[in-house]
Scaffold this motif. Structure first.
Motif, PDB file in Angstrom:
ATOM      1  N   LEU A  81      -4.427   1.462  17.753  1.00 47.95           N
ATOM      2  CA  LEU A  81      -3.959   0.095  18.492  1.00 47.95           C
ATOM      3  C   LEU A  81      -4.805  -0.210  19.561  1.00 47.95           C
ATOM      4  O   LEU A  81      -4.720  -1.433  20.044  1.00 47.95           O
ATOM      5  N   ALA A  82      -5.405   0.768  20.672  1.00 49.38           N
ATOM      6  CA  ALA A  82      -5.997   0.434  21.626  1.00 49.38           C
ATOM      7  C   ALA A  82      -7.338  -0.432  21.231  1.00 49.38           C
ATOM      8  O   ALA A  82      -7.782  -1.437  21.746  1.00 49.38           O
ATOM      9  N   ASN A  83      -7.774   0.102  20.079  1.00 47.19           N
ATOM     10  CA  ASN A  83      -8.929  -0.731  19.517  1.00 47.19           C
ATOM     11  C   ASN A  83      -8.792  -2.260  19.080  1.00 47.19           C
ATOM     12  O   ASN A  83      -9.220  -3.256  20.012  1.00 47.19           O
ATOM     13  N   ARG A  84      -7.670  -2.244  18.526  1.00 43.27           N
ATOM     14  CA  ARG A  84      -7.221  -3.919  18.073  1.00 43.27           C
ATOM     15  C   ARG A  84      -6.986  -4.737  19.355  1.00 43.27           C
ATOM     16  O   ARG A  84      -6.984  -5.915  19.301  1.00 43.27           O
ATOM     17  N   MET A  85      -6.301  -3.936  20.340  1.00 40.28           N
ATOM     18  CA  MET A  85      -5.910  -4.866  21.488  1.00 40.28           C
ATOM     19  C   MET A  85      -6.804  -4.768  22.599  1.00 40.28           C
ATOM     20  O   MET A  85      -7.229  -5.530  23.597  1.00 40.28           O
ATOM     21  N   ALA A  86      -8.272  -4.319  22.285  1.00 38.72           N
ATOM     22  CA  ALA A  86      -9.628  -4.105  22.906  1.00 38.72           C
ATOM     23  C   ALA A  86      -9.004  -3.566  24.440  1.00 38.72           C
ATOM     24  O   ALA A  86      -9.478  -4.282  25.373  1.00 38.72           O
ATOM     25  N   THR A  87      -8.499  -2.581  24.531  1.00 37.92           N
ATOM     26  CA  THR A  87      -7.779  -1.962  25.555  1.00 37.92           C
ATOM     27  C   THR A  87      -8.282  -0.428  25.522  1.00 37.92           C
ATOM     28  O   THR A  87      -8.738  -0.145  24.318  1.00 37.92           O
ATOM     29  N   ARG A  88      -8.282   0.221  26.641  1.00 37.40           N
ATOM     30  CA  ARG A  88      -8.926   1.651  26.454  1.00 37.40           C
ATOM     31  C   ARG A  88      -7.465   2.409  26.408  1.00 37.40           C
ATOM     32  O   ARG A  88      -6.345   2.242  26.316  1.00 37.40           O
ATOM     33  N   VAL A  89      -7.857   3.691  25.361  1.00 36.90           N
ATOM     34  CA  VAL A  89      -6.804   4.570  24.991  1.00 36.90           C
ATOM     35  C   VAL A  89      -6.094   4.852  26.111  1.00 36.90           C
ATOM     36  O   VAL A  89      -4.805   4.879  25.999  1.00 36.90           O
ATOM     37  N   PRO A  90      -6.729   5.375  27.227  1.00 37.06           N
ATOM     38  CA  PRO A  90      -5.695   6.008  28.421  1.00 37.06           C
ATOM     39  C   PRO A  90      -4.701   4.911  28.909  1.00 37.06           C
ATOM     40  O   PRO A  90      -3.677   5.285  28.971  1.00 37.06           O
TER      41      PRO A  90
END
Ligand code: GDP
Length: 480
Positions: free
Chosen positions: A8-17
């Motif tokens: 999910l983080a990857n798809r939103m180009a966001t950091r996991v934390p």
């Protein structure tokens, strides 16, 4: 069986934390490999301001419409300002005075509506939004719900009275929120006014004004005589420029509820501050666990408006019920979606209540879970001791425990019993309270229990060190 946190983080180009943090705010503890159900994933996506596309009614696949170009579209927005300071130093008077500087007020026929926030336009055409509930209670209550609304804090100090207990509290609250401070030295018209004494006293609290070689702007004003207000507004706008405040107006709106009430004739009325995007009449919004279609909007001069852009405060009519101050709101694409999110949130609230958790924050165990999840790289501590010497000794002891991955932050190292204000601050900053040879007042104890704030009592310094060290290392055993 839908999507992992990492994916999910990857798809939103966001950091996991950041995703884990967002989940935590929703009361979901997760690690990076955790698989989320569609409901939860969609909510997270929404929280990040992305649109969600359901592939089909039964299929739970999630399509994220790319709005990564958002950063490119961000335009300067007005700063949002909160006024804090000691009682009777002139917070309310200053809010009234600043309000009167609005060049757009004349057009409205001088009708002032107190809706919890207002915006002024300066003669040069710049805008500033003021939160109309002075003091740190509202500020902290909002922060405790995760809302960061304030860009700049105006610290009002009366020139004839100087730094007082609530001045110090306000400084702590502002610092804990990382909000820059501008000092307004008020009541300059009074014969006993001594602005230099104020500047000197502030040094003790690490507020160094420019004149003394520091970076904090200070402005001499009189709320009653209405002097220095233009300078104060210039200082705010300068600070805003430094902060480079921007938002994309060309997207679905998002923001925070500032105030709300049940109006006899009009039903639930909420004042919201739009923080991103543009809110339009007819939009469907979810605010906290409530939702509704925006039936009408009114600005702070009681004029009906059709749209409201970033940093605008507006009164919204049409919600199903009254949302709490500090609750976030978002625009969603249809009523089903709104109902779903609202039901999801109501379910979460019920679950939390059933679990006896009034707030998913504050205790050592929860903080530990967050550190392990990689979502929190900071341990916040509030120290109260019977003597300043002890407080300082504990402070330097715990600061030495700082680890390369976990920062130790001391919000207060002070003397005296633990008060409600300490609990509010600890709650808003997710801090643990270290009580060294001091007790909490009855009201503070009750508040701590209600809000799940952890107060730990000690009488030996090395025990404090041991406990905090375990906390930092993420090794402390569950308490019960
Ligand atoms: P608050 O408790 O911080 O909101 O303070 P208020 O705005 O209610 O002001 C407290 C008192 O100080 C009131 O009696 C005001 O009239 C007075 N006051 C506020 N600002 C000024 C000022 O600039 N000059 C003088 N002389 N009095 C002021």
């Amino acid at each position: 069986e839908t999507i992992s946190v990492a994916e999910l983080a990857n798809r939103m180009a966001t950091r996991v934390p950041d995703v884990i943090k967002a989940l935590m705010k929703m009361g979901v503890m997760a690690n990076m490999s955790q698989i989320l159900d569609a409901d939860t994933a969609e909510l997270v996506i929404q929280e990040f301001g992305h649109r969600v596309r359901r592939v089909s009614e039964s299929d739970v696949e999630i399509g994220i419409e790319g709005d990564l170009d958002e950063d490119l579209d961000r335009l300067p927005r007005a700063p949002v300002v909160t006024i804090m300071g000691h009682v009777d130093h002139g917070k309310t008077s200053l809010l009234d005075a600043l309000r009167s500087t609005d060049v757009a007020a004349g057009e409205a026929g001088g009708i002032t509506q107190h809706i919890g926030a207002y915006q002024v336009e300066t003669p040069a055409g710049s805008r500033i939004t003021f939160i109309d509930t002075p003091g740190h209670e509202a500020f902290t209550a909002m922060r405790a719900r995760g809302a960061s609304v304030t860009d700049v804090v105006i610290l009002v100090v009366a020139a004839d009275d100087g730094v007082m207990p609530q001045t110090i509290e306000a400084i702590r609250h502002a610092k804990a929120a990382n909000a820059p401070i501008i000092v307004a030295i008020n009541k300059m018209d009074k014969p006993g006014a001594n602005p230099n004494r104020v500047r000197q006293e502030l040094l003790q609290y690490e507020i160094v004004v420019e004149e003394l070689g520091g970076e904090t702007q200070d402005v001499e004003v009189s709320a009653i005589k209405r002097t220095g207000l233009d300078k104060l507004e210039e200082a705010i706008l300068l600070q805003a420029e430094i902060l480079d405040l921007r938002a994309n107006p060309e997207r679905a709106a998002e923001g925070t509820v500032v105030e709300s009430r049940l109006d006899r004739g009009r039903g639930p009325v909420a004042t919201v501050l739009v923080q991103k995007g543009t809110l339009a009449q007819g939009d469907i919004i979810v605010a906290g666990a409530e939702w509704g279609r925006v039936r009408a909007m009114l600005d702070d001069k009681n004029r009906p408006i059709k749209t409201a852009g970033p940093s605008s405060p507006v009164e919204v009519l049409g919600l199903s019920s009254v949302p709490g101050a500090g609750e976030p709101f978002v625009v969603v694409e249809n009523e089903n979606r709104a109902r779903e999110i609202s039901e999801f949130r109501q379910r979460r609230i019920k679950e939390k209540q059933a679990a006896g958790i009034t707030a998913a924050r504050g205790t050592l165990d929860q903080m530990l879970a967050r550190i392990q999840a990689g979502a929190q790289k900071e341990v916040a501590i509030l120290i109260k001791a019977d003597m300043q010497g002890s407080a300082e000794a504990i402070q330097s002891t715990v600061l030495k425990l700082e680890h390369e991955e976990v920062k130790v932050r001391v919000l207060i190292a002070g003397v005296g019993q633990i008060t409600e204000s300490d609990i509010q601050l600890a709650r808003a900053s997710d801090a643990v309270i270290v009580a060294f040879n001091v007790r909490a007042t009855t009201q503070a104890r009750e508040l701590a229990t209600r809000d799940g704030v952890d107060i730990r009592y000690y009488s030996i310094i090395y025990q404090v060190a041991d406990d905090i060290e375990q906390l930092v290392k993420g090794k402390i055993a569950p308490k019960h």
